[in-house]
Design an enzyme around this catalytic site. Structure first.
Site, PDB file in Angstrom:
ATOM      1  N   ASP A  32       4.331  -5.425   3.720  1.00 23.13           N
ATOM      2  CA  ASP A  32       3.915  -4.317   4.576  1.00 23.13           C
ATOM      3  C   ASP A  32       4.940  -4.123   5.682  1.00 23.13           C
ATOM      4  OD1 ASP A  32       2.294  -2.345   5.814  1.00 23.13           O
ATOM      5  OD2 ASP A  32       0.468  -3.390   5.235  1.00 23.13           O
TER       6      ASP A  32
ATOM      7  N   HIS B 136       2.272   4.036  13.131  1.00 20.14           N
ATOM      8  CA  HIS B 136       1.153   4.989  13.196  1.00 20.14           C
ATOM      9  C   HIS B 136       1.400   6.119  14.191  1.00 20.14           C
ATOM     10  CE1 HIS B 136      -2.123   2.414  11.056  1.00 20.14           C
ATOM     11  NE2 HIS B 136      -0.910   2.160  10.589  1.00 20.14           N
TER      12      HIS B 136
ATOM     13  N   ASP C  68       5.679   2.521   7.422  1.00 17.98           N
ATOM     14  CA  ASP C  68       4.469   1.757   7.091  1.00 17.98           C
ATOM     15  C   ASP C  68       3.729   2.580   6.034  1.00 17.98           C
ATOM     16  OD1 ASP C  68       2.038   0.488   6.955  1.00 17.98           O
ATOM     17  OD2 ASP C  68       1.428   0.968   8.995  1.00 17.98           O
TER      18      ASP C  68
ATOM     19  N   GLU D 253      -5.340   1.640   1.995  1.00 18.29           N
ATOM     20  CA  GLU D 253      -5.241   0.471   2.900  1.00 18.29           C
ATOM     21  C   GLU D 253      -5.580   0.867   4.316  1.00 18.29           C
ATOM     22  OE1 GLU D 253      -3.093  -2.402   5.648  1.00 18.29           O
ATOM     23  OE2 GLU D 253      -2.948  -0.229   5.499  1.00 18.29           O
ATOM     24  N   GLU D 254      -5.098   2.040   4.723  1.00 15.07           N
ATOM     25  CA  GLU D 254      -5.228   2.443   6.130  1.00 15.07           C
ATOM     26  C   GLU D 254      -6.666   2.748   6.536  1.00 15.07           C
ATOM     27  OE1 GLU D 254      -2.981   1.980   8.146  1.00 15.07           O
ATOM     28  OE2 GLU D 254      -1.010   2.298   7.249  1.00 15.07           O
TER      29      GLU D 254
ATOM     30  N   HIS E 108       0.830  -1.218   0.000  1.00 13.22           N
ATOM     31  CA  HIS E 108       0.000   0.000   0.000  1.00 13.22           C
ATOM     32  C   HIS E 108       0.858   1.259   0.000  1.00 13.22           C
ATOM     33  CE1 HIS E 108       0.131   1.235   4.346  1.00 13.22           C
ATOM     34  NE2 HIS E 108       0.194  -0.051   4.611  1.00 13.22           N
TER      35      HIS E 108
HETATM   36 ZN    ZN Z   1       0.678  -0.856   6.547  1.00 14.30          ZN
END
Ligand code: ZN
Length: 361
Positions: free
Chosen positions: A236, A327, A184, A213-214, A80
């Site tokens: 990923d 994140h 990420d 994706e998120e 992603h």
């Molecule tokens: Zn990811």
């Protein structure tokens, strides 16, 4: 390659050029739904190497590199392009913007963080009340998203509602580690670019650089429909919760650890990995003397969650580079884990064959 054997001349390696590419990818801003900046870099790197490249209606980059046989396995590799971040939702004048989170973000981490906004990476800050002015009660309670604003300063008209914002984090090399925002999943994107550029001839490689994706694996859902592959491997980055336990007890609740190699998924919240693929990746790592770890089941998921349910079902597995502090404003990852992830997936692609999917294996 096993130690002592000749290196495969077609094997991709991570050197200075790949690190520069990763840096460029991490510094680009591509919050879900607005992935253009990363897409541009991806297109630049895959167009000269793929037989076919297109951008679909949602913005996924779909690239195909056809192998040399007539009955090659169709292998989808997905990574992603999007990252978590923010979206400006209301202009409250004097440089203040109300904003919403895009993707999973812990609001407790936001006050006081610098941000880049929009295509021009305009500087802003998620304003925080100075400690001089807060009460004890305020300091003991969590701040709500509703009470926060992105501040770009009065008289500044360079951003607008709908613009995305990301944490403003430079890219840095820390000896054997890397620290950046959006590792990420720019790690996965950079890995997939290398694999496409060095696609082995025994497979037809379907590379999907996915969007959104998120926010729920949305791009992968349509990419897998279009590609209709025999098998899928998702690339990923996964959280490493491997910090020491400062209360004197051993930390036994890690799901992956830095430095322990690529993380192969057996299960996450959205997917039970195909056991044939899990076994195949483990055998591949062992035969090539590459380290690997099994990502412990639990929360989180990857694009595999959408891909494996597409059409009549697609055997899928995920392989991730572990990273601390996913994140958040900055993650830390080990360069060696990235190198070994690329080596594992490349070696697996060189060995993969249709027999792998025989039901009795
Ligand atoms: Zn990811």
């Amino acid at each position: 390659m096993t130690p002592g054997t000749e290196r495969d001349p077609g094997e991709p390696v991570i050197g200075a050029a790949q690190l520069r590419l990763l840096e460029r990818l991490c510094l680009a801003c591509a919050v879900s739904g607005d992935e253009g900046e990363v897409r541009k870099i991806v297109l630049e790197h895959v167009r000269p190497h793929a037989d076919e490249v297109k951008v679909d209606a949602l913005g996924n980059v779909l690239a195909v590199k056809t192998g040399q046989g007539d009955h090659n396995l169709k292998v989808m590799l997905a990574a992603h392009m999007d990252e978590i971040g923010f979206m400006l939702v209301s202009d409250e004048e004097d440089g203040f913007f109300r904003f919403d989170n895009v993707g999973g973000i812990d609001v407790r981490q936001l006050p006081g963080k610098p941000v880049w906004i929009g295509k021009e990476h305009v500087y802003g800050v998620i304003g925080a009340k100075p400690i001089h002015l807060t009460t004890e009660d305020e300091r003991n309670h969590n701040i709500t998203l509703d009470s926060l604003r992105i501040d770009i300063g009065p008289g500044n008209s360079s951003v607008k509602v709908g613009d995305r914002a990301t944490f403003a984090t430079p890219f840095s090399r820390l000896g054997p580690s890397l620290r950046a925002k959006a590792l990420d999943n720019r790690l996965g994107v950079a890995t997939l670019i290398e694999l496409l550029q060095h696609a082995p001839p025994n497979i037809d490689l379907y590379a999907a650089f996915t969007v959104q994706e998120e926010v729920g694996l949305r791009g992968a859902q349509v990419a897998a429909y279009t590609m209709n592959p025999d098998v899928a491997i998702v690339l990923d980055s996964t959280p490493a919760n491997d910090l020491p336990s400062w209360d004197g007890l051993e930390n036994t609740r890690y799901n992956t650890r830095l430095g322990a190699g690529p993380a192969i998924y057996v299960a996450d919240s959205a997917t039970l990995s195909d056991p044939r693929l899990v076994r195949f990746l483990m055998e591949t790592a062992e035969s090539a003397a590459l380290p690997y770890q099994i990502r412990q089941p639990g929360g989180g998921g990857t694009d595999a969650g959408a891909i494996h349910k597409q059409r009549t079902g697609i055997p899928s597995v995920s392989v991730s580079v572990p990273g601390r502090y996913a994140h958040t404003a900055a993650s830390i990852t080990r360069l060696a884990d990235w190198k070994n992830t690329l080596a594992l997936v490349y070696t697996a692609l060189c060995r993969i064959s249709p027999e792998l999917l025989a039901p009795e294996r």
